[in-house]
Design a protein around this motif. Structure first.
Motif, PDB file in Angstrom:
ATOM      1  N   ARG A  71      24.507  99.019  65.867  1.00 44.25           N
ATOM      2  CA  ARG A  71      24.292  98.784  64.459  1.00 44.25           C
ATOM      3  C   ARG A  71      25.206  97.888  63.801  1.00 44.25           C
ATOM      4  NH1 ARG A  71      23.966 104.801  65.575  1.00 44.25           N
ATOM      5  NH2 ARG A  71      25.897 104.892  64.510  1.00 44.25           N
ATOM      6  N   LEU A  72      26.213  97.595  64.277  1.00 45.73           N
ATOM      7  CA  LEU A  72      27.074  96.895  63.640  1.00 45.73           C
ATOM      8  C   LEU A  72      26.549  95.261  63.518  1.00 45.73           C
ATOM      9  CD1 LEU A  72      30.317  97.776  65.501  1.00 45.73           C
ATOM     10  CD2 LEU A  72      29.748  98.470  63.272  1.00 45.73           C
ATOM     11  N   PRO A  73      27.090  94.342  62.443  1.00 51.27           N
ATOM     12  CA  PRO A  73      26.519  93.238  62.556  1.00 51.27           C
ATOM     13  C   PRO A  73      27.256  92.175  63.659  1.00 51.27           C
ATOM     14  CG  PRO A  73      28.333  93.628  60.722  1.00 51.27           C
ATOM     15  CD  PRO A  73      27.958  94.874  61.572  1.00 51.27           C
ATOM     16  N   SER A  74      26.675  91.141  63.969  1.00 48.30           N
ATOM     17  CA  SER A  74      27.000  90.088  64.797  1.00 48.30           C
ATOM     18  C   SER A  74      27.637  89.038  64.026  1.00 48.30           C
ATOM     19  CB  SER A  74      25.896  89.891  65.706  1.00 48.30           C
ATOM     20  OG  SER A  74      25.139  90.612  66.499  1.00 48.30           O
ATOM     21  N   ARG A  75      28.665  88.263  64.552  1.00 49.10           N
ATOM     22  CA  ARG A  75      29.123  87.155  63.946  1.00 49.10           C
ATOM     23  C   ARG A  75      28.844  85.819  64.499  1.00 49.10           C
ATOM     24  NH1 ARG A  75      35.601  85.345  63.216  1.00 49.10           N
ATOM     25  NH2 ARG A  75      34.986  83.654  61.828  1.00 49.10           N
ATOM     26  N   VAL A  76      28.035  84.960  63.933  1.00 49.94           N
ATOM     27  CA  VAL A  76      27.629  83.793  64.206  1.00 49.94           C
ATOM     28  C   VAL A  76      28.263  82.827  63.565  1.00 49.94           C
ATOM     29  CG1 VAL A  76      25.795  82.212  65.012  1.00 49.94           C
ATOM     30  CG2 VAL A  76      25.653  84.799  65.470  1.00 49.94           C
ATOM     31  N   THR A 122      18.373  95.294  62.453  1.00 54.30           N
ATOM     32  CA  THR A 122      17.275  95.728  61.892  1.00 54.30           C
ATOM     33  C   THR A 122      17.630  97.119  61.233  1.00 54.30           C
ATOM     34  OG1 THR A 122      16.178  96.605  63.611  1.00 54.30           O
ATOM     35  CG2 THR A 122      15.178  94.598  62.891  1.00 54.30           C
ATOM     36  N   PRO A 123      16.902  97.770  60.239  1.00 54.41           N
ATOM     37  CA  PRO A 123      15.935  97.323  59.489  1.00 54.41           C
ATOM     38  C   PRO A 123      16.328  96.125  58.216  1.00 54.41           C
ATOM     39  CG  PRO A 123      16.661  99.435  58.649  1.00 54.41           C
ATOM     40  CD  PRO A 123      17.493  99.095  59.829  1.00 54.41           C
ATOM     41  N   SER A 124      17.736  96.085  57.939  1.00 54.36           N
ATOM     42  CA  SER A 124      17.978  95.333  56.880  1.00 54.36           C
ATOM     43  C   SER A 124      17.960  93.751  57.006  1.00 54.36           C
ATOM     44  CB  SER A 124      19.192  95.544  56.270  1.00 54.36           C
ATOM     45  OG  SER A 124      20.311  95.330  57.424  1.00 54.36           O
ATOM     46  N   ARG A 125      18.321  93.238  58.457  1.00 50.80           N
ATOM     47  CA  ARG A 125      18.322  92.024  58.715  1.00 50.80           C
ATOM     48  C   ARG A 125      18.728  91.067  57.696  1.00 50.80           C
ATOM     49  NH1 ARG A 125      14.649  90.449  63.296  1.00 50.80           N
ATOM     50  NH2 ARG A 125      13.771  92.332  63.879  1.00 50.80           N
ATOM     51  N   ARG A 126      19.827  91.421  57.077  1.00 49.37           N
ATOM     52  CA  ARG A 126      20.363  90.634  56.032  1.00 49.37           C
ATOM     53  C   ARG A 126      21.568  89.884  56.816  1.00 49.37           C
ATOM     54  NH1 ARG A 126      23.075  95.769  54.858  1.00 49.37           N
ATOM     55  NH2 ARG A 126      25.386  95.085  54.885  1.00 49.37           N
TER      56      ARG A 126
END
Length: 60
Positions: free
Chosen positions: A37-42, A50-54
């Motif tokens: 559920r954590l964000p990925s850094r690119v 998902t669900p926010s996909r921000r």
């Protein structure tokens, strides 16, 4: 005008692949799935799942 009937959600036939192993194991604690559920850094941005996909800039 033609009337439309409400559509049922798709369920694959019983002789097709059901994707059972893609679901979490029933005995696995929820804490083990927390990382998904954590964000990925690119580059310089954070991509949230998902669900926010921000997409947000990485804090400096």
């Amino acid at each position: 005008m033609s009337k439309t009937t409400p559509q049922k959600p798709y369920t694959p036939p019983s002789n097709c692949y059901q994707g059972i192993e893609l679901k979490p194991h029933p005995g696995l604690p929820a804490a083990r799935m927390y990382a998904f559920r954590l964000p990925s850094r690119v580059g310089g941005q954070l991509y949230y799942p998902t669900p926010s996909r921000r997409v947000e800039p990485f804090p400096a």
